[in-house]
Structure formats: C-alpha cells, structure tokens
Design a protein around this motif. Structure first.
Motif, PDB file in Angstrom:
ATOM      1  N   MET A 176       0.903  -0.522   0.048  1.00 33.15           N
ATOM      2  CA  MET A 176      -0.025  -0.445   0.039  1.00 33.15           C
ATOM      3  C   MET A 176       0.982   1.329  -0.158  1.00 33.15           C
ATOM      4  O   MET A 176       1.659   1.602   0.711  1.00 33.15           O
ATOM      5  CB  MET A 176      -1.054   0.155   1.676  1.00 33.15           C
ATOM      6  CG  MET A 176      -2.079   0.926   1.206  1.00 33.15           C
ATOM      7  SD  MET A 176      -3.164   0.858   2.649  1.00 33.15           S
ATOM      8  CE  MET A 176      -4.203  -0.158   2.192  1.00 33.15           C
ATOM      9  N   GLU A 181      -2.606   5.971  -1.000  1.00 36.40           N
ATOM     10  CA  GLU A 181      -4.000   5.134  -0.337  1.00 36.40           C
ATOM     11  C   GLU A 181      -4.385   5.201   0.507  1.00 36.40           C
ATOM     12  O   GLU A 181      -5.092   4.824   1.234  1.00 36.40           O
ATOM     13  CB  GLU A 181      -3.052   3.359  -1.361  1.00 36.40           C
ATOM     14  CG  GLU A 181      -2.713   3.964  -2.661  1.00 36.40           C
ATOM     15  CD  GLU A 181      -2.824   2.412  -3.079  1.00 36.40           C
ATOM     16  OE1 GLU A 181      -2.250   1.585  -4.223  1.00 36.40           O
ATOM     17  OE2 GLU A 181      -1.825   1.089  -2.761  1.00 36.40           O
ATOM     18  N   LEU A 182      -1.941   4.628   1.918  1.00 35.82           N
ATOM     19  CA  LEU A 182      -3.084   5.103   3.197  1.00 35.82           C
ATOM     20  C   LEU A 182      -3.918   6.348   3.451  1.00 35.82           C
ATOM     21  O   LEU A 182      -4.816   6.277   4.423  1.00 35.82           O
ATOM     22  CB  LEU A 182      -1.927   4.929   3.582  1.00 35.82           C
ATOM     23  CG  LEU A 182      -1.799   4.726   5.486  1.00 35.82           C
ATOM     24  CD1 LEU A 182      -2.385   4.177   5.697  1.00 35.82           C
ATOM     25  CD2 LEU A 182      -0.572   4.883   5.817  1.00 35.82           C
ATOM     26  N   VAL A 189       1.443  -1.708   7.284  1.00 32.30           N
ATOM     27  CA  VAL A 189       0.594  -1.949   5.396  1.00 32.30           C
ATOM     28  C   VAL A 189       1.749  -1.980   4.574  1.00 32.30           C
ATOM     29  O   VAL A 189       2.835  -2.019   4.681  1.00 32.30           O
ATOM     30  CB  VAL A 189      -0.197  -0.790   5.340  1.00 32.30           C
ATOM     31  CG1 VAL A 189      -0.856  -1.022   5.743  1.00 32.30           C
ATOM     32  CG2 VAL A 189       1.100   0.240   4.744  1.00 32.30           C
TER      33      VAL A 189
END
Length: 104
Positions: free
Chosen positions: A1, A5-6, A104
C-alpha cells in the motif's frame, strides 16, 4: 500500500489526516500519520515482502469513542490490522490523543 492509498483510507473515516503535521493547524478532531520503520520479511537471503509500519495519532477535544470507532472501522474495512496504545492528555493544548500502530 502506498502512502497516498493509506491517506485515502484514513480520510475515508471522515477525520482529516495529514502526513506528520498540519502546516497551519486544524480544528479538532484531526489526525496525523508518519513512517516509523520498514519491517521486511526475508526468504532465501533476500527481502521477500516489504511491510511498512506507520503511527497514527488521533487528536480530539475530549475522549471520543465515536471518532475512534470511525477510524477503526475504516482501517478494518481496508483490511488493515491495528493496535491502539497510549491515550494522552495534553494540558497546554487541552486535547487528547490516541496512538494507533499499523503495518501495511
């Protein structure tokens, strides 16, 4: 990720987030997130999978279980495991913050 995106996952909670710090401050509640360290998984002497550990700090005017639940719901919906640790009150700022750690 990716970091972008986070950020999208965090923003989906309805709580505004910034990386590391807000440049001009922000109204409560708000959050910041930042890189803590890489946590690679090795296999056969190489990095087989790379995981990145981030800290999330959620700031509120008072203890706010509903806001915490909104963040936790967004993380869970994205399949992100989290752990919640310290809850601290900042006297000078008259606000609380809760720290979450994710990978992640």
């Amino acid at each position: 990720m990716t970091q972008a995106e986070l950020k999208a996952v965090l923003d989906s909670s309805g709580i505004p987030f910034a990386y590391r710090a807000w440049k001009n401050g922000h109204d409560l509640p708000f959050g910041v997130f930042y890189f803590e360290r890489d946590n690679p998984f090795a296999a056969d002497g190489i990095v087989y999978a790379k995981k990145t550990r981030y800290a999330l700090e959620l700031y509120t005017a008072e203890k706010d279980p509903d806001t915490e639940a909104a963040l936790e719901k967004s993380l869970t919906a994205a399949g992100i495991f989290y752990s919640k640790s310290d809850e601290i009150y900042i006297d000078e700022e008259q606000m609380f913050y809760v720290i979450y750690e994710i990978e992640v």
